[in-house]
Design an enzyme around this catalytic site. Structure first.
Site, mmCIF file in Angstrom:
data_model
loop_
_atom_site.group_PDB
_atom_site.id
_atom_site.type_symbol
_atom_site.label_atom_id
_atom_site.label_comp_id
_atom_site.label_asym_id
_atom_site.label_seq_id
_atom_site.Cartn_x
_atom_site.Cartn_y
_atom_site.Cartn_z
ATOM 1 C CB SER A 260 0.571 3.670 14.955
ATOM 2 O OG SER A 260 -0.586 4.333 15.439
ATOM 3 C CE LYS A 261 -3.546 3.326 7.194
ATOM 4 N NZ LYS A 261 -4.812 3.436 7.913
ATOM 5 N NE ARG A 262 -4.915 1.097 15.041
ATOM 6 C CZ ARG A 262 -3.882 0.609 15.714
ATOM 7 N NH1 ARG A 262 -3.440 1.205 16.780
ATOM 8 N NH2 ARG A 262 -3.282 -0.491 15.316
#
Length: 503
Positions: A260-262
């Protein structure tokens, strides 16, 4: 007659383009080009609440950068347009009405408040076989009540009526035979209260209208497959249904879950193709392009996340990928993303690229970092000299900047402890011996000759000389640097550094 290959990449314009989305586009593109087919970009913007201004243009830019220009798109209309779902709104209603008439869908008049109350009453509430009889819909209301509600303009959605006790099966070109029990699938909304279709209805209607032959999409869409297959059947299009290809997930570096972007923010690497600035918050999310990746390297590393050609080859041009791509070499298992490996791909592409190919990319990076550069002829020589040392295009800033301006600061800690008047004398003499057109071999021979005459081993003097020219302990062979600088500039830098080292 064999069906013509038509594939589509169908992103939603909701923000930055995740590398998983780019890989989906890539596998669509490779398959289309391998089979002489058509690669379509369709923008799935039916959810207006999530629409983000500028996102469509950003997606197009990402595809262009990667060398995957669509054959048909909102920007390049073909015979199957429009290519934005919001512009196809009028086409979907007929299919929702047909499904209701045939008993495969129903009106649901439940208000948001009623749905919230039911969610509080029933843990993990889903609207489906077990609960539809408790709700306010055309299955529980009599015909006259439904007519009155419709005539009064009461808001409603249209939901698919999932059948009971059926097994929906299909063949996935990666996973083989796949089955779903309909009892475990809820009654998804097909048409929203604003008259816009949801993804489920729109994707089926548009894939059929655009004569899509193969659907390449992420594994996360597998749970939606039974809904889509039933819609193909219920609308009478079963014989036209495309082949299914559900791609493996791109996983976090530790393999535990989807990247994910996180994860990128947490671990310090990008997951978007290009920089994305949120128009509402102004927040910048960095991309591979601006970090310093060549598009060829980015495409290469994405292709290897879940696919290989059965050999040990790792470096592929787009042409090679097209020639060798086959669905049966795509893995079922998720592929772990390794940023160090990603940088390795980029390093290899930079190292193997012709300086003329790198020239415009390096000039763009220099412009962004305000590096004052020389003429193209000199820059080509410098690129050839330092490209082996660059993992990222942005590395050229540090690796090449000193060719155009003398260092303002020096790594004095590496020089001063062993600096002496004898070394001052050596470098003064060496500077006087340098000629403008000397070759690296001549410069090295003179260096060694004077070192011996002054009682030094050449190794004692090489590091100070490098720091004089570049400011630190980096760069290619030091005599190659001196040749690139030219005799006059090399002498100037020696004299300036001798003063700095002697303070």
């Amino acid at each position: 007659m064999e069906k013509k290959v038509r594939v589509r990449f169908a992103p939603s314009p909701t923000g930055g383009l995740h590398l998983g989305g780019v890989r989906t586009a890539l596998f669509n593109y490779l398959f289309a080009k391998k089979h002489g087919g058509t690669f379509v970009l369709r923008v799935e913007d039916t959810d207006q609440t999530r629409f983000v201004a500028g996102a469509e243009e950003y997606i197009v830019s990402c595809l262009e950068w990667c060398g995957m220009t669509p054959d048909e798109s909102p920007q390049k209309e073909g015979a199957f347009g429009p290519y934005r779902q919001s512009e196809r709104k009028a086409t979907y209603r007929q299919y929702a009405d047909q499904l209701i008439a045939d008993g495969h869908a129903y009106y649901a008049f439940d208000t948001p408040e009623e749905l919230d109350a039911k969610r509080k009453e029933i843990p993990n509430f889903t609207y489906g076989q077990a609960t539809r009889g408790q709700m306010r819909n055309s299955l529980t209301l009599d015909e006259s009540a439904v007519r009155q509600l419709l005539a009064a303009g009461t808001p409603y959605v249209i939901r698919i009526k999932m059948p009971e006790d059926e097994l929906v099966s299909f063949t996935d070109l990666i996973r083989g035979h796949v089955s779903f029990e309909t009892n475990l699938v809820d009654d998804k909304v097909l048409l929203k209260a604003d008259g816009m279709p949801t993804y489920h209805l729109a994707v089926v209607a548009d894939d059929r209208a655009m004569e899509i032959s193969h659907i390449f999409r992420g594994e996360e869409w597998l749970p939606s497959a039974p809904i889509h297959i039933l819609l193909w059947r219920y609308l009478g299009w079963a014989d036209e249904m495309p082949a299914w290809v559900h791609l493996p997930l791109i996983l976090k570096p530790d393999g535990n879950g989807k990247l994910s972007k996180r994860d990128g923010d947490r671990l310090g690497f990008p997951v978007y193709a290009q920089n994305w600035t949120d128009p509402k918050t102004g927040d910048l999310t960095k991309g591979f392009r601006e970090l310093g990746f060549m598009p060829e390297a980015f495409v290469n590393l994405l292709a290897m996340l879940g696919w290989n050609d059965g050999t040990d080859q790792e470096l592929f041009s787009m042409e090679e990928l097209i020639a060798k791509f086959s669905v049966d070499r795509i893995s079922k298992a998720g592929a772990k993303f390794d940023f160090e490996k990603a940088k390795w791909y980029n390093h290899e592409w930079i190292k193997n690229a012709d300086a003329a190919v790198l020239l415009p990319l390096v000039k763009e990076v220099f412009s962004e970092h305000r590096v004052v550069e020389g003429n193209d002829a000199d820059l080509l020589k410098i690129i050839d000299l330092i490209k082996d040392r660059c993992n990222l295009l942005t590395d050229f800033v540090q690796q090449a900047a000193y060719f155009f301006s003398a260092p303002a600061i020096y790594d004095l800690d590496s020089v001063k402890p062993k600096w002496s008047s004898e070394k001052v004398a050596f470098f003064t003499a060496y500077g006087s011996a340098i000629h403008e057109d000397a070759t690296s071999v001549e410069l090295e021979e003179k260096f060694k000759e004077l070192a011996a005459a002054n009682g030094f081993k050449p190794g004692e003097l090489m590091l100070p000389f490098r720091i004089m020219l570049v400011g630190g302990k980096f760069g290619p062979a030091v005599f190659d640097i001196a040749v690139a600088l030219g005799g006059q500039e090399t002498i100037h830098r020696i004299n300036k550094a001798v003063l700095a080292f002697s303070k």
